[in-house]
Design a protein around this motif. Sequence first.
Motif, PDB file in Angstrom:
ATOM      1  N   ALA A  84       0.824  -1.205   0.000  1.00  0.00           N
ATOM      2  CA  ALA A  84       0.000   0.000   0.000  1.00  0.00           C
ATOM      3  C   ALA A  84       0.863   1.263   0.000  1.00  0.00           C
ATOM      4  O   ALA A  84       0.552   2.240  -0.671  1.00  0.00           O
ATOM      5  CB  ALA A  84      -0.924   0.003   1.215  1.00  0.00           C
ATOM      6  N   LEU A  85       1.959   1.241   0.725  1.00  0.00           N
ATOM      7  CA  LEU A  85       2.820   2.419   0.829  1.00  0.00           C
ATOM      8  C   LEU A  85       3.602   2.672  -0.455  1.00  0.00           C
ATOM      9  O   LEU A  85       3.682   3.788  -0.934  1.00  0.00           O
ATOM     10  CB  LEU A  85       3.799   2.255   1.996  1.00  0.00           C
ATOM     11  N   PHE A  86       4.184   1.639  -1.036  1.00  0.00           N
ATOM     12  CA  PHE A  86       5.082   1.801  -2.169  1.00  0.00           C
ATOM     13  C   PHE A  86       4.430   1.486  -3.517  1.00  0.00           C
ATOM     14  O   PHE A  86       5.101   1.579  -4.540  1.00  0.00           O
ATOM     15  CB  PHE A  86       6.297   0.877  -2.009  1.00  0.00           C
ATOM     16  N   GLY A  87       3.159   1.120  -3.530  1.00  0.00           N
ATOM     17  CA  GLY A  87       2.509   0.636  -4.738  1.00  0.00           C
ATOM     18  C   GLY A  87       2.723   1.465  -5.985  1.00  0.00           C
ATOM     19  O   GLY A  87       2.999   0.934  -7.048  1.00  0.00           O
ATOM     20  N   ASP A  88       2.608   2.778  -5.912  1.00  0.00           N
ATOM     21  CA  ASP A  88       2.740   3.641  -7.084  1.00  0.00           C
ATOM     22  C   ASP A  88       4.070   4.373  -7.139  1.00  0.00           C
ATOM     23  O   ASP A  88       4.222   5.313  -7.913  1.00  0.00           O
ATOM     24  CB  ASP A  88       1.601   4.669  -7.111  1.00  0.00           C
ATOM     25  N   CYS A  89       5.026   3.967  -6.338  1.00  0.00           N
ATOM     26  CA  CYS A  89       6.322   4.656  -6.263  1.00  0.00           C
ATOM     27  C   CYS A  89       7.335   3.956  -7.178  1.00  0.00           C
ATOM     28  O   CYS A  89       7.844   2.889  -6.852  1.00  0.00           O
ATOM     29  CB  CYS A  89       6.823   4.662  -4.817  1.00  0.00           C
ATOM     30  N   ASP A  90       7.606   4.561  -8.319  1.00  0.00           N
ATOM     31  CA  ASP A  90       8.528   3.955  -9.288  1.00  0.00           C
ATOM     32  C   ASP A  90       9.938   3.819  -8.738  1.00  0.00           C
ATOM     33  O   ASP A  90      10.669   2.896  -9.088  1.00  0.00           O
ATOM     34  CB  ASP A  90       8.569   4.772 -10.571  1.00  0.00           C
ATOM     35  N   ARG A  91      10.344   4.737  -7.864  1.00  0.00           N
ATOM     36  CA  ARG A  91      11.712   4.720  -7.335  1.00  0.00           C
ATOM     37  C   ARG A  91      12.016   3.419  -6.606  1.00  0.00           C
ATOM     38  O   ARG A  91      13.095   2.872  -6.727  1.00  0.00           O
ATOM     39  CB  ARG A  91      11.916   5.905  -6.389  1.00  0.00           C
ATOM     40  N   VAL A  92      11.069   2.905  -5.848  1.00  0.00           N
ATOM     41  CA  VAL A  92      11.326   1.675  -5.093  1.00  0.00           C
ATOM     42  C   VAL A  92      11.520   0.491  -6.042  1.00  0.00           C
ATOM     43  O   VAL A  92      12.375  -0.359  -5.806  1.00  0.00           O
ATOM     44  CB  VAL A  92      10.228   1.403  -4.045  1.00  0.00           C
ATOM     45  N   TYR A  93      10.783   0.462  -7.139  1.00  0.00           N
ATOM     46  CA  TYR A  93      10.950  -0.629  -8.099  1.00  0.00           C
ATOM     47  C   TYR A  93      12.285  -0.523  -8.824  1.00  0.00           C
ATOM     48  O   TYR A  93      12.922  -1.531  -9.114  1.00  0.00           O
ATOM     49  CB  TYR A  93       9.786  -0.666  -9.093  1.00  0.00           C
ATOM     50  N   GLU A  94      12.724   0.695  -9.107  1.00  0.00           N
ATOM     51  CA  GLU A  94      14.053   0.892  -9.702  1.00  0.00           C
ATOM     52  C   GLU A  94      15.141   0.382  -8.760  1.00  0.00           C
ATOM     53  O   GLU A  94      16.076  -0.295  -9.185  1.00  0.00           O
ATOM     54  CB  GLU A  94      14.291   2.375  -9.994  1.00  0.00           C
ATOM     55  N   ARG A  95      15.008   0.728  -7.484  1.00  0.00           N
ATOM     56  CA  ARG A  95      16.005   0.282  -6.500  1.00  0.00           C
ATOM     57  C   ARG A  95      16.025  -1.232  -6.359  1.00  0.00           C
ATOM     58  O   ARG A  95      17.082  -1.843  -6.272  1.00  0.00           O
ATOM     59  CB  ARG A  95      15.723   0.923  -5.140  1.00  0.00           C
ATOM     60  N   MET A  96      14.848  -1.844  -6.302  1.00  0.00           N
ATOM     61  CA  MET A  96      14.795  -3.299  -6.167  1.00  0.00           C
ATOM     62  C   MET A  96      15.389  -3.983  -7.400  1.00  0.00           C
ATOM     63  O   MET A  96      16.096  -4.979  -7.273  1.00  0.00           O
ATOM     64  CB  MET A  96      13.358  -3.760  -5.919  1.00  0.00           C
ATOM     65  N   ARG A  97      15.128  -3.435  -8.566  1.00  0.00           N
ATOM     66  CA  ARG A  97      15.684  -4.011  -9.790  1.00  0.00           C
ATOM     67  C   ARG A  97      17.209  -3.918  -9.765  1.00  0.00           C
ATOM     68  O   ARG A  97      17.897  -4.852 -10.154  1.00  0.00           O
ATOM     69  CB  ARG A  97      15.124  -3.309 -11.023  1.00  0.00           C
ATOM     70  N   LYS A  98      17.757  -2.806  -9.283  1.00  0.00           N
ATOM     71  CA  LYS A  98      19.218  -2.668  -9.165  1.00  0.00           C
ATOM     72  C   LYS A  98      19.796  -3.709  -8.213  1.00  0.00           C
ATOM     73  O   LYS A  98      20.935  -4.123  -8.357  1.00  0.00           O
ATOM     74  CB  LYS A  98      19.592  -1.272  -8.688  1.00  0.00           C
ATOM     75  N   GLU A  99      19.006  -4.124  -7.242  1.00  0.00           N
ATOM     76  CA  GLU A  99      19.438  -5.139  -6.278  1.00  0.00           C
ATOM     77  C   GLU A  99      19.179  -6.558  -6.784  1.00  0.00           C
ATOM     78  O   GLU A  99      19.451  -7.526  -6.095  1.00  0.00           O
ATOM     79  CB  GLU A  99      18.750  -4.929  -4.931  1.00  0.00           C
ATOM     80  N   GLY A 100      18.628  -6.681  -7.979  1.00  0.00           N
ATOM     81  CA  GLY A 100      18.441  -7.988  -8.577  1.00  0.00           C
ATOM     82  C   GLY A 100      17.059  -8.593  -8.413  1.00  0.00           C
ATOM     83  O   GLY A 100      16.824  -9.728  -8.818  1.00  0.00           O
ATOM     84  N   VAL A 101      16.125  -7.866  -7.818  1.00  0.00           N
ATOM     85  CA  VAL A 101      14.764  -8.371  -7.629  1.00  0.00           C
ATOM     86  C   VAL A 101      13.843  -7.606  -8.575  1.00  0.00           C
ATOM     87  O   VAL A 101      13.820  -6.381  -8.569  1.00  0.00           O
ATOM     88  CB  VAL A 101      14.286  -8.198  -6.173  1.00  0.00           C
ATOM     89  N   SER A 102      13.102  -8.340  -9.391  1.00  0.00           N
ATOM     90  CA  SER A 102      12.248  -7.653 -10.355  1.00  0.00           C
ATOM     91  C   SER A 102      10.806  -8.133 -10.262  1.00  0.00           C
ATOM     92  O   SER A 102      10.532  -9.274  -9.910  1.00  0.00           O
ATOM     93  CB  SER A 102      12.781  -7.858 -11.777  1.00  0.00           C
ATOM     94  N   PHE A 103       9.913  -7.223 -10.573  1.00  0.00           N
ATOM     95  CA  PHE A 103       8.485  -7.473 -10.648  1.00  0.00           C
ATOM     96  C   PHE A 103       8.079  -7.147 -12.085  1.00  0.00           C
ATOM     97  O   PHE A 103       8.090  -5.984 -12.469  1.00  0.00           O
ATOM     98  CB  PHE A 103       7.718  -6.566  -9.682  1.00  0.00           C
ATOM     99  N   ASP A 104       7.759  -8.167 -12.867  1.00  0.00           N
ATOM    100  CA  ASP A 104       7.448  -7.959 -14.274  1.00  0.00           C
ATOM    101  C   ASP A 104       6.047  -8.456 -14.584  1.00  0.00           C
ATOM    102  O   ASP A 104       5.703  -9.599 -14.269  1.00  0.00           O
ATOM    103  CB  ASP A 104       8.460  -8.712 -15.153  1.00  0.00           C
ATOM    104  N   VAL A 105       5.243  -7.599 -15.215  1.00  0.00           N
ATOM    105  CA  VAL A 105       3.909  -8.011 -15.642  1.00  0.00           C
ATOM    106  C   VAL A 105       4.073  -9.016 -16.775  1.00  0.00           C
ATOM    107  O   VAL A 105       4.844  -8.812 -17.703  1.00  0.00           O
ATOM    108  CB  VAL A 105       3.084  -6.796 -16.112  1.00  0.00           C
ATOM    109  N   VAL A 106       3.370 -10.125 -16.652  1.00  0.00           N
ATOM    110  CA  VAL A 106       3.458 -11.202 -17.630  1.00  0.00           C
ATOM    111  C   VAL A 106       2.257 -11.103 -18.553  1.00  0.00           C
ATOM    112  O   VAL A 106       1.116 -11.235 -18.112  1.00  0.00           O
ATOM    113  CB  VAL A 106       3.487 -12.582 -16.923  1.00  0.00           C
ATOM    114  N   ASP A 107       2.509 -10.854 -19.837  1.00  0.00           N
ATOM    115  CA  ASP A 107       1.414 -10.723 -20.801  1.00  0.00           C
ATOM    116  C   ASP A 107       0.862 -12.073 -21.218  1.00  0.00           C
ATOM    117  O   ASP A 107      -0.334 -12.300 -21.202  1.00  0.00           O
ATOM    118  CB  ASP A 107       1.895  -9.969 -22.041  1.00  0.00           C
ATOM    119  N   ASP A 108       1.731 -12.966 -21.605  1.00  0.00           N
ATOM    120  CA  ASP A 108       1.308 -14.284 -22.082  1.00  0.00           C
ATOM    121  C   ASP A 108       1.548 -15.318 -20.989  1.00  0.00           C
ATOM    122  O   ASP A 108       2.494 -16.088 -21.035  1.00  0.00           O
ATOM    123  CB  ASP A 108       2.081 -14.673 -23.347  1.00  0.00           C
ATOM    124  N   PHE A 109       0.701 -15.324 -20.009  1.00  0.00           N
ATOM    125  CA  PHE A 109       0.845 -16.234 -18.877  1.00  0.00           C
ATOM    126  C   PHE A 109       0.303 -17.589 -19.267  1.00  0.00           C
ATOM    127  O   PHE A 109      -0.866 -17.735 -19.600  1.00  0.00           O
ATOM    128  CB  PHE A 109       0.079 -15.681 -17.679  1.00  0.00           C
TER     129      PHE A 109
END
Length: 116
Positions: A84-109
């Motif tokens: 809820a806190l970080f949901g719309d915060c792009d900066r946190v996702y950038e930081r996590m990706r730099k640390e090797g953790v990614s959240f990717d929307v899957v189109d063809d699941f």
Amino acid sequence: ERGGFATYVTAYGAEHSATREQSARVRVSGPEPGYVATPRLIVALALTILDAGASDDDDGTGSGSGSDDVVKLAFESGVTLPGALFGDCDRVYERMRKEGVSFDVVDDFQTEHSPV
């Protein structure tokens, strides 16, 4: 750091029904989740909170982080869940990706990718 993880998460919206499907499928992946990914994620979240505080402290004197670096969180205070806190915060996702953790929307699941 030879190990890693990948998991799929499917979320359904409030209007989910047999005739109208609202869903999002996300692949979460990264390094070994116990001792490698967890501390990296905690630091990424903490740095994002500190950046949000620094953005709030900008008094217009030029000493703040500037309008391009403003970090906005969903809440200014209180106890809340990280999603809820970080949901719309792009900066946190950038930081996590730099640390090797990614959240990717899957189109063809495909169901054979994951039992979820």
